[in-house]
Design a protein around this motif. Structure first.
Motif, PDB file in Angstrom:
ATOM      1  N   LEU A   1       0.401  -9.295  -8.260  1.00 47.49           N
ATOM      2  CA  LEU A   1       0.783  -7.973  -7.773  1.00 47.49           C
ATOM      3  C   LEU A   1       0.129  -6.824  -8.543  1.00 47.49           C
ATOM      4  O   LEU A   1       0.581  -5.692  -8.448  1.00 47.49           O
ATOM      5  CB  LEU A   1       2.310  -7.824  -7.813  1.00 47.49           C
ATOM      6  N   THR A   2      -0.920  -7.098  -9.279  1.00 44.61           N
ATOM      7  CA  THR A   2      -1.661  -6.029  -9.935  1.00 44.61           C
ATOM      8  C   THR A   2      -2.369  -5.212  -8.862  1.00 44.61           C
ATOM      9  O   THR A   2      -3.158  -5.766  -8.091  1.00 44.61           O
ATOM     10  CB  THR A   2      -2.690  -6.603 -10.923  1.00 44.61           C
ATOM     11  N   PRO A   3      -2.085  -3.900  -8.768  1.00 43.46           N
ATOM     12  CA  PRO A   3      -2.682  -3.096  -7.689  1.00 43.46           C
ATOM     13  C   PRO A   3      -4.206  -3.099  -7.748  1.00 43.46           C
ATOM     14  O   PRO A   3      -4.795  -2.841  -8.783  1.00 43.46           O
ATOM     15  CB  PRO A   3      -2.138  -1.691  -7.935  1.00 43.46           C
ATOM     16  N   GLY A   4      -4.833  -3.425  -6.633  1.00 41.46           N
ATOM     17  CA  GLY A   4      -6.279  -3.389  -6.534  1.00 41.46           C
ATOM     18  C   GLY A   4      -6.964  -4.705  -6.827  1.00 41.46           C
ATOM     19  O   GLY A   4      -8.121  -4.881  -6.483  1.00 41.46           O
ATOM     20  N   LEU A   5      -6.275  -5.650  -7.459  1.00 38.21           N
ATOM     21  CA  LEU A   5      -6.920  -6.919  -7.787  1.00 38.21           C
ATOM     22  C   LEU A   5      -7.094  -7.780  -6.536  1.00 38.21           C
ATOM     23  O   LEU A   5      -8.219  -8.061  -6.123  1.00 38.21           O
ATOM     24  CB  LEU A   5      -6.112  -7.679  -8.837  1.00 38.21           C
ATOM     25  N   LEU A   6      -6.003  -8.193  -5.908  1.00 36.33           N
ATOM     26  CA  LEU A   6      -6.081  -8.938  -4.649  1.00 36.33           C
ATOM     27  C   LEU A   6      -5.904  -8.029  -3.446  1.00 36.33           C
ATOM     28  O   LEU A   6      -6.626  -8.136  -2.464  1.00 36.33           O
ATOM     29  CB  LEU A   6      -5.020 -10.041  -4.614  1.00 36.33           C
ATOM     30  N   PHE A   7      -4.895  -7.152  -3.519  1.00 35.69           N
ATOM     31  CA  PHE A   7      -4.640  -6.207  -2.443  1.00 35.69           C
ATOM     32  C   PHE A   7      -3.989  -4.967  -3.028  1.00 35.69           C
ATOM     33  O   PHE A   7      -3.550  -4.959  -4.165  1.00 35.69           O
ATOM     34  CB  PHE A   7      -3.750  -6.827  -1.348  1.00 35.69           C
ATOM     35  N   GLN A   8      -3.944  -3.918  -2.227  1.00 30.08           N
ATOM     36  CA  GLN A   8      -3.348  -2.663  -2.661  1.00 30.08           C
ATOM     37  C   GLN A   8      -2.578  -2.050  -1.498  1.00 30.08           C
ATOM     38  O   GLN A   8      -3.086  -1.930  -0.400  1.00 30.08           O
ATOM     39  CB  GLN A   8      -4.424  -1.692  -3.126  1.00 30.08           C
ATOM     40  N   LEU A   9      -1.326  -1.715  -1.765  1.00 28.45           N
ATOM     41  CA  LEU A   9      -0.457  -1.044  -0.791  1.00 28.45           C
ATOM     42  C   LEU A   9      -0.063   0.303  -1.351  1.00 28.45           C
ATOM     43  O   LEU A   9       0.520   0.324  -2.427  1.00 28.45           O
ATOM     44  CB  LEU A   9       0.818  -1.848  -0.530  1.00 28.45           C
ATOM     45  N   PRO A  10      -0.217   1.398  -0.783  1.00 33.23           N
ATOM     46  CA  PRO A  10      -1.189   1.763   0.246  1.00 33.23           C
ATOM     47  C   PRO A  10      -2.572   1.972  -0.365  1.00 33.23           C
ATOM     48  O   PRO A  10      -2.698   2.379  -1.506  1.00 33.23           O
ATOM     49  CB  PRO A  10      -0.630   3.070   0.790  1.00 33.23           C
ATOM     50  N   ALA A  11      -3.585   1.707   0.408  1.00 31.63           N
ATOM     51  CA  ALA A  11      -4.965   1.891  -0.056  1.00 31.63           C
ATOM     52  C   ALA A  11      -5.417   3.311   0.282  1.00 31.63           C
ATOM     53  O   ALA A  11      -4.720   4.061   0.951  1.00 31.63           O
ATOM     54  CB  ALA A  11      -5.875   0.874   0.622  1.00 31.63           C
ATOM     55  N   HIS A  12      -6.580   3.684  -0.185  1.00 28.41           N
ATOM     56  CA  HIS A  12      -7.119   5.016   0.084  1.00 28.41           C
ATOM     57  C   HIS A  12      -7.587   5.095   1.535  1.00 28.41           C
ATOM     58  O   HIS A  12      -8.589   4.517   1.907  1.00 28.41           O
ATOM     59  CB  HIS A  12      -8.297   5.313  -0.846  1.00 28.41           C
ATOM     60  N   GLY A  13      -6.808   5.761   2.380  1.00 28.66           N
ATOM     61  CA  GLY A  13      -7.173   5.931   3.777  1.00 28.66           C
ATOM     62  C   GLY A  13      -6.741   4.807   4.697  1.00 28.66           C
ATOM     63  O   GLY A  13      -6.936   4.881   5.898  1.00 28.66           O
ATOM     64  N   ARG A  14      -6.192   3.746   4.150  1.00 30.21           N
ATOM     65  CA  ARG A  14      -5.711   2.622   4.958  1.00 30.21           C
ATOM     66  C   ARG A  14      -4.348   2.194   4.443  1.00 30.21           C
ATOM     67  O   ARG A  14      -3.901   2.625   3.391  1.00 30.21           O
ATOM     68  CB  ARG A  14      -6.675   1.444   4.864  1.00 30.21           C
ATOM     69  N   ILE A  15      -3.708   1.315   5.173  1.00 35.30           N
ATOM     70  CA  ILE A  15      -2.406   0.810   4.732  1.00 35.30           C
ATOM     71  C   ILE A  15      -2.587  -0.254   3.664  1.00 35.30           C
ATOM     72  O   ILE A  15      -1.918  -0.232   2.633  1.00 35.30           O
ATOM     73  CB  ILE A  15      -1.604   0.254   5.933  1.00 35.30           C
ATOM     74  N   VAL A  16      -3.502  -1.193   3.895  1.00 32.57           N
ATOM     75  CA  VAL A  16      -3.752  -2.280   2.944  1.00 32.57           C
ATOM     76  C   VAL A  16      -5.240  -2.335   2.645  1.00 32.57           C
ATOM     77  O   VAL A  16      -6.071  -2.285   3.542  1.00 32.57           O
ATOM     78  CB  VAL A  16      -3.297  -3.643   3.522  1.00 32.57           C
ATOM     79  N   GLY A  17      -5.562  -2.448   1.361  1.00 32.94           N
ATOM     80  CA  GLY A  17      -6.941  -2.640   0.945  1.00 32.94           C
ATOM     81  C   GLY A  17      -7.045  -3.925   0.151  1.00 32.94           C
ATOM     82  O   GLY A  17      -6.194  -4.220  -0.680  1.00 32.94           O
ATOM     83  N   PHE A  18      -8.083  -4.709   0.391  1.00 27.53           N
ATOM     84  CA  PHE A  18      -8.249  -5.993  -0.266  1.00 27.53           C
ATOM     85  C   PHE A  18      -9.409  -5.937  -1.256  1.00 27.53           C
ATOM     86  O   PHE A  18     -10.537  -5.618  -0.883  1.00 27.53           O
ATOM     87  CB  PHE A  18      -8.491  -7.103   0.762  1.00 27.53           C
TER      88      PHE A  18
END
Length: 69
Positions: free
Chosen positions: A17-34
């Motif tokens: 659950l480290t933000p940005g490592l596997l996924f990020q909620l919310p991402a910049h401009g999107r809901i999920v960023g991988f």
């Protein structure tokens, strides 16, 4: 005998659950960023709430125990 369940669960959830490592909620401009490797204050807050909820479920509600020795 030592109970390693909380240590293992906390470590695995922290890495996953480290933000940005596997996924990020919310991402910049999107809901999920991988795999973005970027983060924001809101993403840190969301991941902290998810971490707290999951560790509470695994350790208190389910009661995961791992005994060594």
């Amino acid at each position: 005998m030592a109970d390693w369940g909380p240590v293992v669960i906390a470590t695995v959830l922290f890495v996953l659950l480290t933000p940005g490592l596997l996924f990020q909620l919310p991402a910049h401009g999107r809901i999920v960023g991988f795999g973005t490797m970027h983060t924001s204050g809101l993403a840190i807050l969301v991941h902290a709430v998810l971490y707290f909820a999951l560790i509470t479920i695994f350790l208190i509600a389910i009661g995961v125990h791992i005994y060594a020795g």
